[in-house]
Motif scaffolding. Structure first.
Motif, PDB file in Angstrom:
ATOM      1  N   LEU A 165      59.412  51.802  46.805  1.00 30.68           N
ATOM      2  CA  LEU A 165      58.302  52.042  45.883  1.00 30.68           C
ATOM      3  C   LEU A 165      57.000  51.549  46.485  1.00 30.68           C
ATOM      4  N   CYS A 166      56.026  52.433  46.481  1.00 25.56           N
ATOM      5  CA  CYS A 166      54.685  52.077  46.906  1.00 25.56           C
ATOM      6  C   CYS A 166      53.915  51.642  45.652  1.00 25.56           C
ATOM      7  N   SER A 167      53.109  50.609  45.752  1.00 29.26           N
ATOM      8  CA  SER A 167      52.325  50.217  44.583  1.00 29.26           C
ATOM      9  C   SER A 167      50.946  49.741  44.979  1.00 29.26           C
ATOM     10  N   THR A 168      50.013  49.927  44.064  1.00 27.51           N
ATOM     11  CA  THR A 168      48.647  49.470  44.268  1.00 27.51           C
ATOM     12  C   THR A 168      48.225  48.646  43.069  1.00 27.51           C
ATOM     13  N   SER A 169      47.234  47.822  43.290  1.00 23.63           N
ATOM     14  CA  SER A 169      46.719  46.978  42.223  1.00 23.63           C
ATOM     15  C   SER A 169      45.212  46.948  42.314  1.00 23.63           C
ATOM     16  N   GLY A 170      44.552  47.070  41.184  1.00 24.37           N
ATOM     17  CA  GLY A 170      43.107  47.026  41.198  1.00 24.37           C
ATOM     18  C   GLY A 170      42.597  47.318  39.813  1.00 24.37           C
ATOM     19  N   GLY A 171      41.288  47.407  39.678  1.00 25.38           N
ATOM     20  CA  GLY A 171      40.742  47.662  38.360  1.00 25.38           C
ATOM     21  C   GLY A 171      40.550  46.375  37.588  1.00 25.38           C
ATOM     22  N   SER A 172      40.304  46.501  36.319  1.00 28.87           N
ATOM     23  CA  SER A 172      39.885  45.353  35.512  1.00 28.87           C
ATOM     24  C   SER A 172      40.970  44.302  35.320  1.00 28.87           C
ATOM     25  N   ASN A 173      42.217  44.670  35.251  1.00 30.70           N
ATOM     26  CA  ASN A 173      43.236  43.662  35.019  1.00 30.70           C
ATOM     27  C   ASN A 173      44.261  43.594  36.144  1.00 30.70           C
ATOM     28  N   TYR A 174      43.990  44.330  37.225  1.00 29.96           N
ATOM     29  CA  TYR A 174      44.830  44.263  38.420  1.00 29.96           C
ATOM     30  C   TYR A 174      46.292  44.534  38.108  1.00 29.96           C
TER      31      TYR A 174
END
Lengths: 116, 110
Positions: free
Chosen positions: B87-96
């Motif tokens: 599984l590829c995943s990304t994190s970001g934005g207001s609440n990560y």
């Protein structure tokens, strides 16, 4: 390494029952916990984000009155599926992260919920 | 367009083969990137974080191209025990929060 414990692992209940799932971070303080649901052969879908001491933030389409989340301490979050029905049968997984947002999330071992 | 897209797979390779997984993401605000592996009916386990400079951990190499919004994972000398969904995943934005791809199933055959 970071350990997250989830309980119970399996639940089989009759329709209409409410089911409570616990998620605990065992060796670190989790300021943020996340609840996911995964249907067979599908990706993990985020249901809600839970911050200690505040109300959970639910994703679009997730009913907050049906999926009650409580994050009363830095090591424990609970998800209660109220009045569960067969369509709620799924694999529910929690994850926890420390205060540092760059850190990866660590997952509990999941709860397989089957509603008859 | 889905936020995180991966090769649909499945991949079937012999032991010892080199296999590459590709992933693209649409949210340019993404700031953290990870590869997880998930065994059948189990929870995801972190395989490695992905850094802009690329990083290697034994037989595993991860690359990130921010300009192309592309992440890759290379497994060399694959083992039977590498069989899993990646599984590829990304994190970001207001609440990560983490956003996951659908995953790519890998089966390594003897």
């Amino acid at each position: 390494g970071a350990v997250v414990s989830q309980h119970p692992s399996w639940v089989i209940c009759k329709s209409g029952t409410s089911v409570k799932i616990e998620c605990r971070s065992l060796d670190f303080q989790a300021t943020t916990m996340f609840w996911y649901r995964q249907f067979p052969k599908q990706s993990l879908m985020l249901m809600a984000t839970s911050n200690e001491g505040s109300k959970a933030t639910y994703e679009q389409g997730v009913e907050k009155d049906k999926f009650l989340i409580n994050h009363a301490s830095l090591t424990l979050s609970t998800l209660t599926v109220t009045s569960a029905h067969p369509e709620d049968s799924s694999f529910y997984i929690c994850s926890a992260r420390s205060g540092e947002w760059r850190q990866p999330q660590h997952f509990g071992d999941g709860t397989r919920l089957s509603i008859l | 367009r889905k936020e995180v897209e991966q090769d649909p797979g499945p991949f079937n390779v012999p032991e010892g083969a080199t296999v590459a997984f590709n992933c693209t993401y649409s949210n340019s605000a993404s700031q953290s990137f990870f590869w997880y592996r998930q065994d059948c009916r189990k929870e995801p386990k972190l395989l490695m974080s992905v850094y802009s400079s690329g990083n290697e951990d034994g037989r595993f190499t991860a690359q990130l191209n921010r300009a192309s919004q592309y992440i890759s994972l290379l497994i060399r000398d694959s083992k039977l025990s590498d069989s899993a969904t990646y599984l590829c995943s990304t994190s970001g934005g207001s609440n990560y929060k983490l956003t996951f791809g659908k995953g790519t199933l890998l089966t390594v055959n003897p």
